[in-house]
Design a protein around this motif. Structure first.
Motif, mmCIF file in Angstrom:
data_model
loop_
_atom_site.group_PDB
_atom_site.id
_atom_site.type_symbol
_atom_site.label_atom_id
_atom_site.label_comp_id
_atom_site.label_asym_id
_atom_site.label_seq_id
_atom_site.Cartn_x
_atom_site.Cartn_y
_atom_site.Cartn_z
ATOM 1 N N GLY A 54 -10.691 -8.095 3.568
ATOM 2 C CA GLY A 54 -10.763 -6.722 3.075
ATOM 3 C C GLY A 54 -12.105 -6.386 2.462
ATOM 4 N N LEU A 55 -12.655 -7.314 1.687
ATOM 5 C CA LEU A 55 -13.956 -7.069 1.056
ATOM 6 C C LEU A 55 -15.065 -7.009 2.098
ATOM 7 C CD1 LEU A 55 -13.560 -9.427 -2.033
ATOM 8 C CD2 LEU A 55 -13.504 -6.925 -2.043
ATOM 9 N N GLY A 59 -17.916 -3.887 3.528
ATOM 10 C CA GLY A 59 -19.354 -4.078 3.519
ATOM 11 C C GLY A 59 -19.887 -4.997 2.452
ATOM 12 N N LEU A 60 -19.004 -5.658 1.704
ATOM 13 C CA LEU A 60 -19.460 -6.605 0.686
ATOM 14 C C LEU A 60 -19.748 -7.957 1.330
ATOM 15 C CD1 LEU A 60 -16.900 -5.650 -2.079
ATOM 16 C CD2 LEU A 60 -19.354 -5.299 -2.201
ATOM 17 N N ARG A 61 -20.828 -8.572 0.916
ATOM 18 C CA ARG A 61 -21.197 -9.893 1.439
ATOM 19 C C ARG A 61 -20.221 -10.917 0.838
ATOM 20 N NH1 ARG A 61 -26.982 -10.189 -1.008
ATOM 21 N NH2 ARG A 61 -25.688 -9.409 -2.724
ATOM 22 N N VAL A 278 -9.296 -3.166 -6.244
ATOM 23 C CA VAL A 278 -9.755 -3.266 -7.633
ATOM 24 C C VAL A 278 -11.094 -4.002 -7.711
ATOM 25 C CG1 VAL A 278 -9.216 -4.123 -9.935
ATOM 26 C CG2 VAL A 278 -7.394 -3.173 -8.515
ATOM 27 N N VAL A 279 -11.200 -5.142 -7.034
ATOM 28 C CA VAL A 279 -12.424 -5.938 -7.107
ATOM 29 C C VAL A 279 -13.605 -5.178 -6.512
ATOM 30 C CG1 VAL A 279 -13.558 -8.035 -6.270
ATOM 31 C CG2 VAL A 279 -11.231 -8.148 -7.182
ATOM 32 N N SER A 280 -13.414 -4.590 -5.341
ATOM 33 C CA SER A 280 -14.522 -3.846 -4.718
ATOM 34 C C SER A 280 -14.921 -2.650 -5.577
ATOM 35 C CB SER A 280 -14.129 -3.379 -3.314
ATOM 36 O OG SER A 280 -13.079 -2.422 -3.350
ATOM 37 N N GLY A 281 -13.924 -1.972 -6.142
ATOM 38 C CA GLY A 281 -14.230 -0.825 -6.986
ATOM 39 C C GLY A 281 -15.069 -1.195 -8.188
ATOM 40 N N LEU A 282 -14.695 -2.262 -8.880
ATOM 41 C CA LEU A 282 -15.446 -2.680 -10.057
ATOM 42 C C LEU A 282 -16.848 -3.151 -9.685
ATOM 43 C CD1 LEU A 282 -12.649 -4.533 -12.056
ATOM 44 C CD2 LEU A 282 -13.629 -2.293 -12.550
ATOM 45 N N ARG A 294 -8.008 2.841 -6.446
ATOM 46 C CA ARG A 294 -8.379 2.341 -5.119
ATOM 47 C C ARG A 294 -7.448 1.205 -4.713
ATOM 48 N NH1 ARG A 294 -14.376 0.224 -3.368
ATOM 49 N NH2 ARG A 294 -14.896 2.442 -3.657
ATOM 50 N N GLY A 295 -7.094 0.342 -5.660
ATOM 51 C CA GLY A 295 -6.158 -0.730 -5.351
ATOM 52 C C GLY A 295 -4.827 -0.190 -4.867
ATOM 53 N N ASN A 296 -4.316 0.838 -5.542
ATOM 54 C CA ASN A 296 -3.064 1.459 -5.114
ATOM 55 C C ASN A 296 -3.177 2.024 -3.699
ATOM 56 O OD1 ASN A 296 -1.643 0.958 -7.481
ATOM 57 N ND2 ASN A 296 -2.207 2.907 -8.421
ATOM 58 N N ALA A 297 -4.312 2.670 -3.416
ATOM 59 C CA ALA A 297 -4.492 3.303 -2.110
ATOM 60 C C ALA A 297 -4.508 2.265 -0.991
ATOM 61 C CB ALA A 297 -5.788 4.108 -2.104
ATOM 62 N N ILE A 298 -5.215 1.154 -1.200
ATOM 63 C CA ILE A 298 -5.281 0.138 -0.156
ATOM 64 C C ILE A 298 -3.945 -0.594 -0.037
ATOM 65 C CG2 ILE A 298 -6.405 -1.992 0.585
ATOM 66 C CD1 ILE A 298 -9.003 -0.939 -0.544
ATOM 67 N N GLY A 299 -3.297 -0.899 -1.172
ATOM 68 C CA GLY A 299 -1.989 -1.531 -1.118
ATOM 69 C C GLY A 299 -0.976 -0.679 -0.363
ATOM 70 N N ALA A 300 -1.003 0.636 -0.601
ATOM 71 C CA ALA A 300 -0.088 1.546 0.091
ATOM 72 C C ALA A 300 -0.379 1.589 1.587
ATOM 73 C CB ALA A 300 -0.200 2.945 -0.505
ATOM 74 N N ARG A 301 -1.628 1.453 1.947
ATOM 75 C CA ARG A 301 -1.992 1.443 3.371
ATOM 76 C C ARG A 301 -1.506 0.163 4.047
ATOM 77 N NH1 ARG A 301 -6.028 0.621 7.367
ATOM 78 N NH2 ARG A 301 -6.567 2.557 8.458
ATOM 79 N N VAL A 302 -1.654 -0.960 3.360
ATOM 80 C CA VAL A 302 -1.299 -2.256 3.951
ATOM 81 C C VAL A 302 0.185 -2.337 4.296
ATOM 82 C CG1 VAL A 302 -1.088 -4.723 3.428
ATOM 83 C CG2 VAL A 302 -3.233 -3.525 2.933
ATOM 84 N N VAL A 303 1.061 -1.773 3.448
ATOM 85 C CA VAL A 303 2.503 -1.914 3.706
ATOM 86 C C VAL A 303 2.963 -1.108 4.915
ATOM 87 C CG1 VAL A 303 3.007 -2.365 1.274
ATOM 88 C CG2 VAL A 303 3.204 -0.021 2.147
ATOM 89 N N GLN A 304 2.089 -0.290 5.465
ATOM 90 C CA GLN A 304 2.448 0.506 6.642
ATOM 91 C C GLN A 304 2.074 -0.181 7.953
ATOM 92 O OE1 GLN A 304 1.712 4.917 6.034
ATOM 93 N NE2 GLN A 304 0.588 4.132 4.252
#
Length: 322
Positions: A54-55, A59-61, A278-282, A294-304
């Protein structure tokens, strides 16, 4: 007289480094008990690998410490790491031990799927301090979960070594308890180790039920207070569909509301997606409030999505969802 030469420490090579056990996952393509399913889709899995994936997609190294067997599953996972752009310099091939794998039912109605693991004695369970980066810590952030220290005494020693190595280098640390009670010799051993690692971390990401087991407290506020009192700077307690409670030392606290989802396909990997957010946001300078959202948004996407990492967004997909 010539001016004195000054030497600066080299900048970290990576944004994030994580450590864990990747596995080949065989996902049933139709509903039913594992023994009755005949067709499976093979994908990559593992909590830390999900987070690294996910990270990297954002675009995170991102680098990954692990051991893979010299077998077809190991070669498959090497290909997946390369495809996702995850740094492999700390991935070792272990000819003496095999790569773990797992099987999972398809549960399109949102229920937790049935999962069976085949990981005992795996290559990754033989990780040790010898697999830690030599010299300075090569990333500005370390992400740990409670699965790695549960695999073996040697992996437990490695997890603590990496946490101390990261702290000495001035890197930040996030920790997701990700409890796997069956991997521990006792509940007491699990609680003691998990809480000791959490005390070395800057950001702790327990689920509410995990927090209850680990701290004895039953509210997200009390769970967060426990870890803040142990030394964490920030705590985000996952509340499932209701969102997350967040708190930080001397700062804000509150609820980041969950996002409605019209249809839950598979809940596995949602917590890893939350950690990615959460990690990428911080790391990108968001406030804890914004990172939890952002964590909520990605978690909600994953369960779909059916796969552990299928729903993890690229940067373009994350931006388009705003």
């Amino acid at each position: 007289m010539q001016p004195a030469t000054t030497f600066e420490a080299p900048a970290p090579v990576l944004d994030v480094l994580t450590v864990g056990e990747p596995m080949a996952l065989f996902m049933a393509t139709s509903p039913g008990e594992l023994h009755a399913v005949s067709d499976y889709r093979r994908v990559a899995a593992g909590a830390e690998l999900n987070v690294a994936t996910g990270l990297a997609r954002l675009g995170l190294r991102t680098g990954y410490i692990t051991r893979l067997g010299a077998d077809s599953f190991g070669r498959f996972l090497q290909g997946e790491l390369a495809r996702e752009g995850i740094d492999e310099r700390h991935v070792a091939i272990d000819a003496a031990h095999s790569t773990g794998f797992m099987m999972k039912t398809r549960a399109d109605d949102g229920r937790d799927p049935q999962i069976e693991y085949f990981r005992k004695g795996s290559a990754a369970s033989h990780l040790s301090i010898a697999d830690a980066p030599a010299g300075g810590f090569p990333a500005r952030h370390l992400h740990l979960t409670g699965i790695t220290p549960a695999l073996s005494p040697a992996t437990r020693e490695l997890a603590f070594h990496l946490a101390r190595q990261a702290r000495a280098a001035g890197a930040t640390i996030s920790f997701d308890p990700n409890l796997r009670p069956r991997l521990w010799p006792s509940r007491e051993a699990m609680v003691d180790c998990i809480n000791a690692l959490a005390a070395l971390s800057d950001l702790v990401l327990p689920g509410l039920s995990e927090g209850e087991l680990l701290t004895g407290h039953t509210t997200p506020e009390a769970v967060a207070d426990f870890y803040l009192s142990q030394g964490a700077r920030q705590v985000v307690v996952k509340l499932g569909p209701e969102g997350a409670f967040f708190a930080e030392q001397g700062g804000a606290s509150g609820i980041a509301a969950g996002l409605p989802v019209s249809r839950v396909v598979d809940t596995v990997g949602a917590g890893d997606g939350f950690a990615v957010g959460v990690v990428s946001g911080l790391l990108e300078g968001l406030t804890l409030t914004g990172a939890a959202a952002r964590g909520n948004a990605i978690g909600a996407r994953v369960v779909q999505f059916p796969g552990d990492s299928d729903g993890l967004p690229t940067r373009a997909e994350l931006d388009a969802a705003r």
